[in-house]
Motif scaffolding. Structure first.
Motif, mmCIF file in Angstrom:
data_model
loop_
_atom_site.group_PDB
_atom_site.id
_atom_site.type_symbol
_atom_site.label_atom_id
_atom_site.label_comp_id
_atom_site.label_asym_id
_atom_site.label_seq_id
_atom_site.Cartn_x
_atom_site.Cartn_y
_atom_site.Cartn_z
ATOM 1 N N VAL A 1 32.194 8.881 75.500
ATOM 2 C CA VAL A 1 32.709 9.595 74.143
ATOM 3 C C VAL A 1 34.093 9.469 74.240
ATOM 4 C CG1 VAL A 1 32.847 11.803 73.176
ATOM 5 C CG2 VAL A 1 30.593 11.262 74.140
ATOM 6 N N ILE A 2 34.831 9.666 75.320
ATOM 7 C CA ILE A 2 36.337 9.607 75.117
ATOM 8 C C ILE A 2 36.926 8.291 75.141
ATOM 9 C CG2 ILE A 2 36.401 12.006 76.345
ATOM 10 C CD1 ILE A 2 37.501 10.496 78.881
ATOM 11 N N THR A 3 36.452 7.254 75.859
ATOM 12 C CA THR A 3 37.015 5.890 75.645
ATOM 13 C C THR A 3 36.445 4.821 74.463
ATOM 14 O OG1 THR A 3 35.408 5.049 77.333
ATOM 15 C CG2 THR A 3 37.363 5.999 78.273
ATOM 16 N N GLY A 4 35.100 5.412 74.040
ATOM 17 C CA GLY A 4 34.573 4.147 73.434
ATOM 18 C C GLY A 4 33.802 3.280 73.829
ATOM 19 N N LEU A 5 33.993 3.074 75.210
ATOM 20 C CA LEU A 5 33.172 1.986 76.015
ATOM 21 C C LEU A 5 31.798 2.067 76.248
ATOM 22 C CD1 LEU A 5 36.259 1.498 78.591
ATOM 23 C CD2 LEU A 5 35.796 0.091 76.475
ATOM 24 N N ASP A 6 31.150 1.160 76.560
ATOM 25 C CA ASP A 6 29.702 1.045 77.031
ATOM 26 C C ASP A 6 29.813 1.777 78.389
ATOM 27 O OD1 ASP A 6 27.231 -0.135 78.321
ATOM 28 O OD2 ASP A 6 27.122 -0.350 76.220
ATOM 29 N N ARG A 7 28.931 2.514 78.753
ATOM 30 C CA ARG A 7 28.756 3.080 79.936
ATOM 31 C C ARG A 7 28.640 2.135 81.172
ATOM 32 N NH1 ARG A 7 24.795 8.424 79.385
ATOM 33 N NH2 ARG A 7 25.646 9.155 77.232
ATOM 34 N N ARG A 8 28.110 0.964 80.922
ATOM 35 C CA ARG A 8 28.188 -0.090 81.744
ATOM 36 C C ARG A 8 29.277 -0.830 82.283
ATOM 37 N NH1 ARG A 8 23.681 -3.304 78.781
ATOM 38 N NH2 ARG A 8 25.008 -2.794 77.379
ATOM 39 N N ASP A 9 30.390 -0.401 81.625
ATOM 40 C CA ASP A 9 31.760 -1.210 81.575
ATOM 41 C C ASP A 9 32.647 -0.281 82.753
ATOM 42 O OD1 ASP A 9 31.071 -2.987 79.860
ATOM 43 O OD2 ASP A 9 32.064 -1.969 78.159
ATOM 44 N N PHE A 10 32.535 0.911 83.153
ATOM 45 C CA PHE A 10 32.859 1.556 84.124
ATOM 46 C C PHE A 10 32.059 2.297 85.040
ATOM 47 C CE2 PHE A 10 32.314 4.272 79.943
ATOM 48 C CZ PHE A 10 31.839 5.309 80.639
ATOM 49 N N MET B 1 47.962 12.212 80.289
ATOM 50 C CA MET B 1 48.183 11.531 81.615
ATOM 51 C C MET B 1 47.431 10.211 81.365
ATOM 52 S SD MET B 1 45.416 11.802 84.817
ATOM 53 C CE MET B 1 44.313 11.195 83.886
ATOM 54 N N ARG B 2 48.371 9.236 81.951
ATOM 55 C CA ARG B 2 47.772 7.709 81.792
ATOM 56 C C ARG B 2 46.871 7.426 83.053
ATOM 57 N NH1 ARG B 2 48.723 4.152 78.671
ATOM 58 N NH2 ARG B 2 50.254 2.538 78.320
ATOM 59 N N CYS B 3 45.782 6.682 82.575
ATOM 60 C CA CYS B 3 44.975 6.115 83.702
ATOM 61 C C CYS B 3 44.124 4.796 83.093
ATOM 62 C CB CYS B 3 43.694 7.066 84.135
ATOM 63 S SG CYS B 3 42.843 7.621 82.821
ATOM 64 N N VAL B 4 43.693 4.048 84.043
ATOM 65 C CA VAL B 4 43.028 3.054 83.740
ATOM 66 C C VAL B 4 41.551 2.988 84.067
ATOM 67 C CG1 VAL B 4 42.755 0.402 84.124
ATOM 68 C CG2 VAL B 4 45.120 1.457 84.119
ATOM 69 N N ILE B 5 40.626 2.764 82.712
ATOM 70 C CA ILE B 5 39.252 2.823 82.989
ATOM 71 C C ILE B 5 38.823 1.394 82.732
ATOM 72 C CG2 ILE B 5 37.040 3.874 82.162
ATOM 73 C CD1 ILE B 5 38.962 6.090 83.777
ATOM 74 N N ALA B 6 37.983 0.756 83.479
ATOM 75 C CA ALA B 6 37.444 -0.440 83.171
ATOM 76 C C ALA B 6 38.395 -1.404 82.706
ATOM 77 C CB ALA B 6 36.472 -0.477 82.046
ATOM 78 N N ARG B 7 39.803 -1.407 83.466
ATOM 79 C CA ARG B 7 40.725 -2.205 83.075
ATOM 80 C C ARG B 7 41.494 -2.238 81.884
ATOM 81 N NH1 ARG B 7 36.591 -5.473 84.744
ATOM 82 N NH2 ARG B 7 36.583 -6.656 82.556
ATOM 83 N N PHE B 8 41.227 -1.036 81.185
ATOM 84 C CA PHE B 8 41.961 -0.520 79.894
ATOM 85 C C PHE B 8 42.614 0.527 80.325
ATOM 86 C CE2 PHE B 8 38.031 -2.858 78.471
ATOM 87 C CZ PHE B 8 38.524 -3.914 77.552
ATOM 88 N N PRO B 9 43.895 0.587 79.570
ATOM 89 C CA PRO B 9 45.046 1.858 80.080
ATOM 90 C C PRO B 9 44.559 2.879 78.789
ATOM 91 C CG PRO B 9 46.148 0.081 78.853
ATOM 92 C CD PRO B 9 44.811 -0.373 79.258
ATOM 93 N N PHE B 10 44.427 4.168 79.266
ATOM 94 C CA PHE B 10 44.117 5.200 78.159
ATOM 95 C C PHE B 10 45.105 6.417 78.446
ATOM 96 C CE2 PHE B 10 39.875 3.137 78.650
ATOM 97 C CZ PHE B 10 39.768 3.071 77.268
ATOM 98 N N ASP B 11 45.563 7.022 77.688
ATOM 99 C CA ASP B 11 46.369 8.363 77.683
ATOM 100 C C ASP B 11 45.345 9.513 77.183
ATOM 101 O OD1 ASP B 11 48.813 7.237 78.410
ATOM 102 O OD2 ASP B 11 49.073 6.560 76.500
#
Length: 89
Positions: free
Chosen positions: A49-58, A1-11
């Motif tokens: 964990v799943i995005t590798g982003l900092d928690r403050r980013d989303f 499923m494709r979604c956008v988290i913190a303006r970054f696309p993820f599948d």
């Protein structure tokens, strides 16, 4: 499923999220949480964990929506000092 988290696309695929979270110890569950393999994780922990982003980013809402669309149960854990039932989103 494709979604956008913190303006970054993820599948995301449900089984991949389960695999990534399988070796992770859940933090204290307060606020928005997701139930993954009978363990309750704060959605911000899952997102990191799943995005590798900092928690403050989303936001927790971004992750709650994405995890709910993947079929995970999302709940609100009681915040320390507050009493109340856990409710589904």
């Amino acid at each position: 499923m494709r979604c956008v988290i913190a303006r970054f696309p993820f599948d995301f695929i449900k089984s991949e999220v389960q695999t990534l979270m399988s070796g992770v110890e859940p933090e204290d569950a307060t606020g928005p949480c997701a139930v993954i393999d009978d363990r309750t994780y704060p959605v911000k922990q899952v997102g990191q964990v799943i995005t590798g982003l900092d928690r403050r980013d989303f936001t927790a809402l971004e992750l709650t929506r994405a995890l709910g669309r993947l079929g995970f149960t999302c709940v609100t854990a009681p915040v320390a000092g507050r009493l109340g039932p856990i409710t589904d989103f």
